[in-house]
Design an enzyme around this catalytic site. Structure first.
Site, mmCIF file in Angstrom:
data_model
loop_
_atom_site.group_PDB
_atom_site.id
_atom_site.type_symbol
_atom_site.label_atom_id
_atom_site.label_comp_id
_atom_site.label_asym_id
_atom_site.label_seq_id
_atom_site.Cartn_x
_atom_site.Cartn_y
_atom_site.Cartn_z
ATOM 1 N N SER A 1 0.820 -1.220 0.000
ATOM 2 C CA SER A 1 0.000 0.000 0.000
ATOM 3 C C SER A 1 0.853 1.269 0.000
ATOM 4 C CB SER A 1 -0.942 0.025 1.208
ATOM 5 O OG SER A 1 -0.202 -0.111 2.408
ATOM 6 N N ASP B 1 -0.771 7.153 10.128
ATOM 7 C CA ASP B 1 -1.591 6.227 10.912
ATOM 8 C C ASP B 1 -0.710 5.167 11.568
ATOM 9 O OD1 ASP B 1 -0.750 4.733 8.800
ATOM 10 O OD2 ASP B 1 -2.742 4.126 8.109
ATOM 11 N N HIS C 1 1.389 4.208 7.342
ATOM 12 C CA HIS C 1 1.453 4.885 6.045
ATOM 13 C C HIS C 1 2.061 6.281 6.217
ATOM 14 C CE1 HIS C 1 -1.629 1.735 5.535
ATOM 15 N NE2 HIS C 1 -0.998 1.575 4.382
#
Lengths: 239, 239
Positions: free
Chosen positions: B11, B189, B192
């Site tokens: 991600s 977070d 990320h």
């Protein structure tokens, strides 16, 4: 092979992968489904764009049909609209030639890739006060190299060509001026885009692509999404 | 054809074309010279990456040699490092297997493209407090699914594999923790990246690419820059 969307244009395209740029945001929007490929050339007008078309999109670059993009944005006019008697005159293209060049660019894409969508984008409006503060070439006469009125004439011509050719368009010149303070809200130097200005281009492009069926719902994700992977048997998703 | 750099990862790669994303910034940095191609897969670990390698990089996608990229970043480990007894256990990959998978990924790239640079990037550090606030899967036991210590072990393993294979690496885990307040300055977070965190990845990748000769000074711009065009005879540049 993942499908592609080309972004072909001048500096407003070349800079579109900068901070909050409309091109990068489009690539992010289509991540996992479509490659957004940057072909921006700062300072270029439609005359030069036509000269380099075959080099930007070489006929033998791909393996034939598989190379056909889903779409290409064609975003020229801001430089064509430089006034012929001012300091950036060398970028100027007369209005009639601009229309003819745009038609030729649309034809060139359609001849190369008959199924690809061509999306024309008009030049943005111009804030003449800011242009004098941020000139590319110093203005010897104290007059800006571009005017909003001239940009508007090129935007209108772009829309006329799009309608003639039956291709979609984004009328950025009109759209931006719907909002108060467009001069500073959307333009960083009277010509190029702020993050909010980039956002408008991104949104308008997404809307026009969607109108032609080019939207996330119609694209397949290339590999399983994490949400589709069974936590009890993850490898099943990759069989 | 313009050369390419692939970004292959989880991600943190998939999101790298979002606002201030390191991938978009890299594409901007290399505009006019290199295409930066996004191949990010949220949630994926090295086990799944290996499973899909041939589908992400299909052997018949390009016309042979011309298809070889300049480089590929390989940026996995944040998911492998999920703890095996916590709520994201299905993403966990044991440390030894992670190392073996990384070796296999490097080999797969080198077998496919012998001249392409493979650049390994370690997982970032983890802020456990933030992970409890922003879990992907709700934690039933009040414990975070990832720890900074585990991420550090995977980062160290990644560096060991890079040295073994003789490929460059970015030790993001170490680099980010050199700065105070890395937990919130660089992580949005706990996992990320913030814009500043993205900036670090971008800068470190640019430095490592440059160490291997992959820098703007060594790339040719595909078409004349506006600064090279003679205002008195612009078309000369396009002959």
């Amino acid at each position: 092979m993942r499908p592609k969307i080309y972004l072909f244009g001048d500096s407003i395209t070349e800079e579109s992968f900068g901070d909050s740029g409309w091109g990068a945001t489009l690539a992010h929007h289509f991540s996992r489904t479509v490659d957004v490929v940057l072909r921006g050339y700062s300072g270029y007008n439609t005359r030069w764009a036509l000269k380099v078309f075959e080099r930007v999109f070489p006929p033998d670059a791909g393996a034939g049909e598989g190379d056909e993009p889903l779409a290409a944005t064609v975003f020229f006019g801001a430089n064509d609209a430089c006034l012929p008697d001012r300091c950036s005159a060398f970028q100027h293209v007369p209005l009639d030639e601009y229309k003819q060049n745009l038609r030729s660019l649309v034809s060139a894409f359609q001849k190369r890739w008959p199924n690809a969508l061509v999306l024309l984008i008009t030049p943005p409006p111009i804030d003449e006060v800011a242009r004098l503060k941020f000139p590319y070439v110093e203005s010897p006469d104290g007059l800006p190299e571009r005017t909003n009125k001239a940009a508007g004439a090129y935007a209108e011509a772009c829309v006329i060509v799009a309608k003639e050719c039956g291709v979609p368009y984004v009328n950025l010149w009109t759209k931006m001026q719907e909002f108060p303070n467009w001069e500073t809200a959307y333009l960083s130097d009277g010509l190029h885009l702020t993050p909010a200005g980039n956002r408008i281009v991104f949104e308008e492009v997404v809307i026009k692509l969607k109108d032609s069926g080019l939207c996330l719902e119609n694209f397949s994700v290339d590999l399983p999404l994490i949400s589709e992977i069974d936590p009890n048997d993850p490898l099943k998703a990759f069989e």
